[in-house]
Scaffold this active site. Structure first.
Site, PDB file in Angstrom:
ATOM      1  N   ASP A  74       0.872  -1.182   0.000  1.00 41.67           N
ATOM      2  CA  ASP A  74       0.000   0.000   0.000  1.00 41.67           C
ATOM      3  C   ASP A  74       0.907   1.230   0.000  1.00 41.67           C
ATOM      4  O   ASP A  74       2.118   1.114   0.218  1.00 41.67           O
ATOM      5  CB  ASP A  74      -0.887  -0.010   1.256  1.00 41.67           C
ATOM      6  N   SER A  75       0.306   2.393  -0.180  1.00 42.49           N
ATOM      7  CA  SER A  75       1.091   3.624  -0.076  1.00 42.49           C
ATOM      8  C   SER A  75       1.592   3.814   1.356  1.00 42.49           C
ATOM      9  O   SER A  75       2.481   4.623   1.592  1.00 42.49           O
ATOM     10  CB  SER A  75       0.225   4.829  -0.456  1.00 42.49           C
ATOM     11  N   TYR A 106      -0.490   8.577  -2.112  1.00 44.47           N
ATOM     12  CA  TYR A 106      -0.543   8.368  -3.563  1.00 44.47           C
ATOM     13  C   TYR A 106      -1.699   9.174  -4.179  1.00 44.47           C
ATOM     14  O   TYR A 106      -1.671   9.493  -5.362  1.00 44.47           O
ATOM     15  CB  TYR A 106      -0.836   6.888  -3.881  1.00 44.47           C
ATOM     16  N   GLY A 107      -2.715   9.454  -3.335  1.00 45.54           N
ATOM     17  CA  GLY A 107      -4.027   9.939  -3.790  1.00 45.54           C
ATOM     18  C   GLY A 107      -4.052  10.992  -4.873  1.00 45.54           C
ATOM     19  O   GLY A 107      -4.848  10.897  -5.789  1.00 45.54           O
ATOM     20  N   CYS A 130      -4.475  -1.280  -1.977  1.00 46.15           N
ATOM     21  CA  CYS A 130      -4.559   0.171  -2.146  1.00 46.15           C
ATOM     22  C   CYS A 130      -5.455   0.434  -3.357  1.00 46.15           C
ATOM     23  O   CYS A 130      -5.134  -0.008  -4.469  1.00 46.15           O
ATOM     24  CB  CYS A 130      -3.153   0.710  -2.397  1.00 46.15           C
ATOM     25  N   ASN A 131      -6.541   1.117  -3.137  1.00 44.33           N
ATOM     26  CA  ASN A 131      -7.467   1.420  -4.241  1.00 44.33           C
ATOM     27  C   ASN A 131      -6.799   2.304  -5.290  1.00 44.33           C
ATOM     28  O   ASN A 131      -6.998   2.128  -6.487  1.00 44.33           O
ATOM     29  CB  ASN A 131      -8.698   2.149  -3.697  1.00 44.33           C
ATOM     30  N   THR A 132      -6.011   3.268  -4.820  1.00 46.53           N
ATOM     31  CA  THR A 132      -5.397   4.235  -5.734  1.00 46.53           C
ATOM     32  C   THR A 132      -4.351   3.551  -6.620  1.00 46.53           C
ATOM     33  O   THR A 132      -4.293   3.785  -7.826  1.00 46.53           O
ATOM     34  CB  THR A 132      -4.737   5.378  -4.929  1.00 46.53           C
ATOM     35  N   CYS A 134     -10.881   3.713   0.392  1.00 46.44           N
ATOM     36  CA  CYS A 134      -9.428   3.827   0.550  1.00 46.44           C
ATOM     37  C   CYS A 134      -9.088   2.938   1.736  1.00 46.44           C
ATOM     38  O   CYS A 134      -9.791   2.973   2.758  1.00 46.44           O
ATOM     39  CB  CYS A 134      -9.050   5.281   0.817  1.00 46.44           C
ATOM     40  N   THR A 135      -8.035   2.158   1.610  1.00 44.79           N
ATOM     41  CA  THR A 135      -7.761   1.152   2.644  1.00 44.79           C
ATOM     42  C   THR A 135      -7.294   1.768   3.966  1.00 44.79           C
ATOM     43  O   THR A 135      -7.255   1.087   4.989  1.00 44.79           O
ATOM     44  CB  THR A 135      -6.724   0.125   2.144  1.00 44.79           C
ATOM     45  N   HIS A 136      -6.970   3.069   3.953  1.00 51.23           N
ATOM     46  CA  HIS A 136      -6.648   3.724   5.233  1.00 51.23           C
ATOM     47  C   HIS A 136      -7.909   3.974   6.062  1.00 51.23           C
ATOM     48  O   HIS A 136      -7.837   4.045   7.286  1.00 51.23           O
ATOM     49  CB  HIS A 136      -5.971   5.084   4.988  1.00 51.23           C
TER      50      HIS A 136
HETATM   51  N1  DGL Z   1      -4.650   3.226   0.957  1.00 48.60           N
HETATM   52  C1  DGL Z   1      -4.654   3.977  -0.278  1.00 48.60           C
HETATM   53  C2  DGL Z   1      -5.941   3.680  -1.042  1.00 48.60           C
HETATM   54  O1  DGL Z   1      -6.573   2.670  -0.784  1.00 48.60           O
HETATM   55  C3  DGL Z   1      -4.354   5.376   0.080  1.00 48.60           C
HETATM   56  C4  DGL Z   1      -4.058   6.284  -1.014  1.00 48.60           C
HETATM   57  C5  DGL Z   1      -3.100   7.406  -0.701  1.00 48.60           C
HETATM   58  O2  DGL Z   1      -1.954   7.139  -0.370  1.00 48.60           O
HETATM   59  O3  DGL Z   1      -3.528   8.545  -0.904  1.00 48.60           O
HETATM   60  O4  DGL Z   1      -6.334   4.386  -1.930  1.00 48.60           O
END
Ligand code: DGL
Length: 262
Positions: free
Chosen positions: A6-7, A38-39, A69-71, A180-182
Site C-alpha cells: 500500500d502507499s 498516492y491519492g 490500495c485502491n489508488t 481507501c484502505t486507510h
Molecule cells: N490506501 C490507499 C488507497 O486505498 C491510500 C491512497 C493514498 O496514499 O492517498 O487508496
C-alpha cells in the site's frame, strides 16, 4: 510467499483480514510511506512505485501480490498484470456493489482518493452496479495523513470526518463505501460521531476470501509461516504499533516478526 503493499499503513486493514483467513502462510507487507499519499499523484508516478515494489516482492519470492490500495489498483493493476505475467495480482476497488444492493434510502456515499474517483476502474464499477442509486462522492483530503501519523481519534480526524461524511448523510446516504484502505482505521471515530445511523462498507473481507480462493486455485500455499513488515518511510514505530493492535496473537504465533525500513 504472498506480498501485500500500500502507499502506507492503510493496507493493513486488508492484510489483517487475509491473515485472519490464512494465518499459516508466508507474507511480506510493504508500506510505501516515503511516497505516501498516492491519492493526488499522477497515475504514471504511482505505476512506477507499484512496479518497483512488485519487483522487490517478486525477487523476495512472492508469487501472489495484493495491491491493498485502491489508488494503486486504479493506476497500475493492468500494467502489473501485463508486465509480470507469472505473478498473481489481486487489486482493490470501492465496494459500490454491496452498498448499492443493501441501501434502503437509494443513496450511497463513496469516500476515496482523487486517483480512485477519477480512475476508469471506478467508473466502470459505477456503470455496472450503481445505475439504480444516487452516488455522493467525496475526496477524503487529509485523512490518509491522519492515519499515517497515528491520529485516528484526534480532534482533527473528527473535524475532517464531519466535513466529509456530514453532507453525505444530509443528502440521504445510508451506506458509505470506505474507498481507501486507510479509512477503516477511522471507522471507530465515524461510529463515535454518527453511531449506527450509517452503514460502513469495507471490501477487505471479500478481498481476503478472493485471496484464499486464488491461493488454492494456483497452489500457492507455503510450507512455513513467516511475517515481515517493511516501510520505505520513517514510520516503523507506527507501523509496528498498528500491527500489534490489529493482528491479534501475532507475538505468540510469530515471536520473530520484524518491522524493517527498506
Ligand atoms: N490506501 C490507499 C488507497 O486505498 C491510500 C491512497 C493514498 O496514499 O492517498 O487508496
Amino acid at each position: 510467499m504472498i506480498g501485500v503493499f500500500d502507499s502506507g499503513v492503510g493496507g493493513l486493514s486488508v492484510f489483517r483480514e487475509i491473515y485472519r483467513l490464512m494465518p499459516a502462510e508466508e507474507y511480506i507487507y510493504i508500506a510505501d510511506s516515503a511516497h505516501c499519499p498516492y491519492g493526488s499523484k499522477p497515475a504514471s508516478e504511482i505505476t512506477e512505485r507499484a512496479a518497483r515494489i512488485s519487483e522487490y516482492l517478486i525477487r523476495s519470492g512472492c508469487r501472489m501480490i495484493v495491491a491493498a490500495c485502491n489508488t494503486a489498483t486504479a493506476a497500475a493493476i493492468s500494467y502489473l498484470r501485463k508486465n509480470y505475467p507469472d505473478t498473481v495480482f489481486v487489486g482493490m476497488e470501492p465496494a459500490v456493489k454491496p452498498a448499492a444492493t443493501s441501501t434502503e434510502s437509494g443513496v450511497i456515499g463513496v469516500l476515496a482518493t482523487k486517483g480512485t474517483l477519477c480512475g476508469e476502474l471506478y467508473h466502470n464499477t459505477l456503470a455496472r452496479f450503481a445505475s439504480g442509486v444516487s452516488v455522493v462522492e467525496t475526496i477524503g483530503e487529509g485523512l490518509v495523513e491522519i492515519v499515517e501519523s497515528g491520529q485516528c481519534s484526534s480532534e482533527k480526524a473528527e473535524s475532517l470526518l464531519r466535513k466529509y461524511i456530514g453532507p453525505m448523510i444530509d443528502t440521504g446516504a445510508d451506506k458509505i463505501v470506505l474507498g481507501c484502505t486507510h479509512y477503516p482505521f477511522l471507522a471507530g471515530t465515524i461510529r463515535k460521531l454518527y453511531g449506527d445511523s450509517v452503514g460502513l462498507v469495507d471490501p477487505a473481507p471479500a478481498i481476503a476470501s478472493r485471496c484464499e480462493y486464488l491461493v488454492r486455485e494456483h497452489s500457492l500455499s507455503s510450507p512455513g509461516s513467516r511475517l515481515m513488515f517493511c516501510t520505505t518511510g520513517r514510520n516503523a514505530g507506527i507501523l509496528e504499533d498498528m500491527v500489534r493492535a490489529n493482528f491479534s496473537g501475532i507475538e505468540a504465533r510469530h515471536p520473530e516478526f520484524k518491522t524493517i525500513v527498506i
